[in-house]
Design a protein around this motif. Structure first.
Motif, PDB file in Angstrom:
ATOM      1  N   GLU A   9      65.335  24.960  20.421  1.00  0.00           N
ATOM      2  CA  GLU A   9      64.402  25.579  18.966  1.00  0.00           C
ATOM      3  C   GLU A   9      63.647  26.787  17.788  1.00  0.00           C
ATOM      4  O   GLU A   9      63.422  26.056  17.277  1.00  0.00           O
ATOM      5  CB  GLU A   9      64.334  24.326  18.984  1.00  0.00           C
ATOM      6  CG  GLU A   9      63.267  23.761  19.881  1.00  0.00           C
ATOM      7  CD  GLU A   9      61.942  23.744  18.972  1.00  0.00           C
ATOM      8  OE1 GLU A   9      61.574  23.852  17.588  1.00  0.00           O
ATOM      9  OE2 GLU A   9      60.948  24.239  19.827  1.00  0.00           O
ATOM     10  N   TRP A  31      72.165  28.481  21.556  1.00  0.00           N
ATOM     11  CA  TRP A  31      72.656  27.229  20.844  1.00  0.00           C
ATOM     12  C   TRP A  31      70.577  27.042  20.502  1.00  0.00           C
ATOM     13  O   TRP A  31      70.727  25.877  21.667  1.00  0.00           O
ATOM     14  CB  TRP A  31      72.640  26.314  22.228  1.00  0.00           C
ATOM     15  CG  TRP A  31      74.409  26.405  22.783  1.00  0.00           C
ATOM     16  CD1 TRP A  31      75.523  27.668  21.846  1.00  0.00           C
ATOM     17  CD2 TRP A  31      74.700  26.100  23.499  1.00  0.00           C
ATOM     18  NE1 TRP A  31      76.527  26.998  23.079  1.00  0.00           N
ATOM     19  CE2 TRP A  31      76.014  26.238  23.966  1.00  0.00           C
ATOM     20  CE3 TRP A  31      74.934  24.632  24.304  1.00  0.00           C
ATOM     21  CZ2 TRP A  31      77.211  25.846  24.568  1.00  0.00           C
ATOM     22  CZ3 TRP A  31      75.580  23.733  25.292  1.00  0.00           C
ATOM     23  CH2 TRP A  31      76.941  24.519  25.523  1.00  0.00           C
ATOM     24  N   HIS A  32      71.182  26.658  19.550  1.00  0.00           N
ATOM     25  CA  HIS A  32      69.748  26.558  19.062  1.00  0.00           C
ATOM     26  C   HIS A  32      69.650  24.673  18.440  1.00  0.00           C
ATOM     27  O   HIS A  32      70.807  24.113  17.812  1.00  0.00           O
ATOM     28  CB  HIS A  32      69.153  27.017  17.690  1.00  0.00           C
ATOM     29  CG  HIS A  32      68.111  26.663  16.826  1.00  0.00           C
ATOM     30  ND1 HIS A  32      68.202  24.907  16.287  1.00  0.00           N
ATOM     31  CD2 HIS A  32      66.891  27.256  16.429  1.00  0.00           C
ATOM     32  CE1 HIS A  32      66.290  25.759  15.458  1.00  0.00           C
ATOM     33  NE2 HIS A  32      66.319  26.698  15.669  1.00  0.00           N
ATOM     34  N   LEU A  33      69.228  23.492  19.175  1.00  0.00           N
ATOM     35  CA  LEU A  33      69.536  22.148  19.630  1.00  0.00           C
ATOM     36  C   LEU A  33      68.395  21.823  18.433  1.00  0.00           C
ATOM     37  O   LEU A  33      68.385  20.399  18.778  1.00  0.00           O
ATOM     38  CB  LEU A  33      69.226  21.874  20.713  1.00  0.00           C
ATOM     39  CG  LEU A  33      70.522  22.157  21.379  1.00  0.00           C
ATOM     40  CD1 LEU A  33      70.695  21.815  22.913  1.00  0.00           C
ATOM     41  CD2 LEU A  33      72.256  22.421  20.407  1.00  0.00           C
ATOM     42  N   GLU A  35      69.055  19.900  15.393  1.00  0.00           N
ATOM     43  CA  GLU A  35      70.958  19.210  15.388  1.00  0.00           C
ATOM     44  C   GLU A  35      72.288  19.297  15.753  1.00  0.00           C
ATOM     45  O   GLU A  35      72.377  21.042  16.337  1.00  0.00           O
ATOM     46  CB  GLU A  35      71.097  18.502  14.142  1.00  0.00           C
ATOM     47  CG  GLU A  35      69.856  18.082  12.860  1.00  0.00           C
ATOM     48  CD  GLU A  35      70.015  18.370  11.260  1.00  0.00           C
ATOM     49  OE1 GLU A  35      70.786  19.201  11.093  1.00  0.00           O
ATOM     50  OE2 GLU A  35      69.651  17.658  10.657  1.00  0.00           O
ATOM     51  N   GLY A  36      73.399  18.413  16.182  1.00  0.00           N
ATOM     52  CA  GLY A  36      74.230  19.083  16.761  1.00  0.00           C
ATOM     53  C   GLY A  36      74.938  17.557  17.662  1.00  0.00           C
ATOM     54  O   GLY A  36      74.263  16.471  17.015  1.00  0.00           O
ATOM     55  N   THR A  37      76.403  18.191  17.620  1.00  0.00           N
ATOM     56  CA  THR A  37      76.509  17.236  18.285  1.00  0.00           C
ATOM     57  C   THR A  37      76.747  17.183  20.045  1.00  0.00           C
ATOM     58  O   THR A  37      77.031  19.021  20.664  1.00  0.00           O
ATOM     59  CB  THR A  37      78.473  16.886  17.867  1.00  0.00           C
ATOM     60  OG1 THR A  37      78.967  18.212  17.692  1.00  0.00           O
ATOM     61  CG2 THR A  37      78.762  16.197  16.687  1.00  0.00           C
ATOM     62  N   HIS A  62      61.789  19.772  13.651  1.00  0.00           N
ATOM     63  CA  HIS A  62      62.825  19.750  15.066  1.00  0.00           C
ATOM     64  C   HIS A  62      62.732  18.005  15.612  1.00  0.00           C
ATOM     65  O   HIS A  62      62.371  18.585  16.453  1.00  0.00           O
ATOM     66  CB  HIS A  62      63.341  20.889  15.736  1.00  0.00           C
ATOM     67  CG  HIS A  62      63.172  22.156  15.170  1.00  0.00           C
ATOM     68  ND1 HIS A  62      62.822  23.819  15.606  1.00  0.00           N
ATOM     69  CD2 HIS A  62      64.026  21.846  13.658  1.00  0.00           C
ATOM     70  CE1 HIS A  62      63.436  24.247  14.367  1.00  0.00           C
ATOM     71  NE2 HIS A  62      63.941  23.179  13.565  1.00  0.00           N
ATOM     72  N   LEU A  68      67.858  15.096  21.924  1.00  0.00           N
ATOM     73  CA  LEU A  68      69.488  15.824  21.412  1.00  0.00           C
ATOM     74  C   LEU A  68      69.761  16.710  22.238  1.00  0.00           C
ATOM     75  O   LEU A  68      70.025  17.084  23.659  1.00  0.00           O
ATOM     76  CB  LEU A  68      70.028  16.520  20.918  1.00  0.00           C
ATOM     77  CG  LEU A  68      70.829  17.546  20.514  1.00  0.00           C
ATOM     78  CD1 LEU A  68      72.203  16.940  20.304  1.00  0.00           C
ATOM     79  CD2 LEU A  68      70.554  18.563  18.896  1.00  0.00           C
TER      80      LEU A  68
END
Length: 324
Positions: A9, A31-33, A35-37, A62, A68
């Motif tokens: 992040e 993969w910057h987490l 936000e996301g699904t 964050h 997440l």
């Protein structure tokens, strides 16, 4: 195409690793987490997944990045993907309580610590705790919540005046204050679960409250920051001849908890007793100290990831051949 997937992040902290991977021509994806699904009904891509999620993510806006990440790692691991610094490592990253209990299982001494939730419980614990002590956040990083108190009454006044910042997860720690005679701590770096080097951190300037957490108090002291010459800095020196019986215990601890890459911090008191007080699974490195010693942590991590990816590709190719 198989590649390295970097779960994180913080783009700034990750940039040196991406540079090192590019030098090796290793394919990767960030993969910057924040936000996301998580597509639970889909099959994850094939590759090597490196988790660098940070306990201090909420200080960068964050707040739910670790949660997440936990969901993503659960998805990946359920499909048998190779995750370096897996879900067990993430659990330790976001909980000092989990760290200390796991360290103690391997005979590693940690400072006396009491965890408390709620102001009344915290005050009661302070009445029974030997002074001086420090406060800490359970989910921390960057020295969050670290303050030294020499008297319980001073602590109670700080609570009344809302000077003690609460932990993001609600769990506050009271911890034994360790006095280092030379105002320093030692951080041991591990790559591939094996000892790489130790760095001595001079905490003599600017860390009156808690030398033990000096290398994480405020971003101006981050080991990864080697560019801002105007900011006060801790002094980082790689110890070329470092040896310790704790190294073997640290390596066993890392293996037992799914940790491939980490920095483990220790402090030695005036009686020569060594206390381990922090495990960082999103470890960063000081560029000036590494340049001086001609050893580079991120390059070592990149090389390890590259080898892991090549091994995975070979294993997949061998399995394909064996099907016929």
């Amino acid at each position: 195409m198989m590649k390295i997937y970097i779960i994180h992040e913080n783009d700034e902290w990750t940039a040196p690793l991406l540079t090192a991977l590019e030098e090796l021509n290793t394919p990767y994806e960030s993969w910057h987490l924040h936000e996301g699904t998580v597509p639970l009904d889909d099959i994850p891509p094939s590759g090597i997944f490196y988790n660098r999620m940070s306990a201090s993510s909420h200080t960068r806006g964050h707040r739910y990045a670790p949660e997440l990440t936990s969901a993503v790692l659960t998805w990946l691991e359920s499909h048998g993907r190779t995750v370096l610094n897996d879900s067990r490592a993430l659990r330790l990253e976001v909980s000092k309580v989990a760290q200390y209990e796991a360290l103690k299982k391997h005979g590693i001494r940690v400072p006396k610590t009491t965890a408390a939730v709620g102001v009344d419980a915290l005050l009661k614990a302070a009445d029974e705790f030997e002074t001086p002590f420090i406060t800490k956040h359970n989910r921390a990083g960057k020295g969050l919540g670290v303050q030294r108190f020499d008297h319980v009454n001073d602590f109670k006044k700080a609570i009344e005046n809302h000077i003690v910042e609460p932990s993001i997860d609600g769990i506050m720690l009271l911890q034994q204050y360790i006095q280092a005679p030379d105002s320093s701590i030692t951080r041991c770096e591990f790559v591939g679960g094996k000892f790489l080097y130790a760095v001595k951190v001079d905490t003599s300037e600017g860390f009156e409250l808690c030398p033990a957490d000096a290398c994480q108090i405020g971003e101006q002291f981050c080991p990864a920051d080697g560019t801002n010459s105007d900011a006060p800095k801790a002094k980082f020196d790689i110890i070329t001849d470092f040896s310790s019986p704790l190294i073997e215990k640290y390596e066993a601890f890392l293996t037992d908890n799914g940790i491939t890459f980490a920095g483990i911090e220790q402090i030695t008191d005036t009686d020569g007793q060594i206390y381990t007080y922090d495990v960082n699974t999103n470890t960063n490195y000081n560029p000036q100290a590494e340049e001086k010693a001609n050893i580079f942590g991120m390059k070592e991590i990149a090389a390890y990831l590259n080898t892991a990816l090549l091994d995975l590709k070979k294993h997949s190719a061998d399995n394909s051949v064996n099907k016929f």
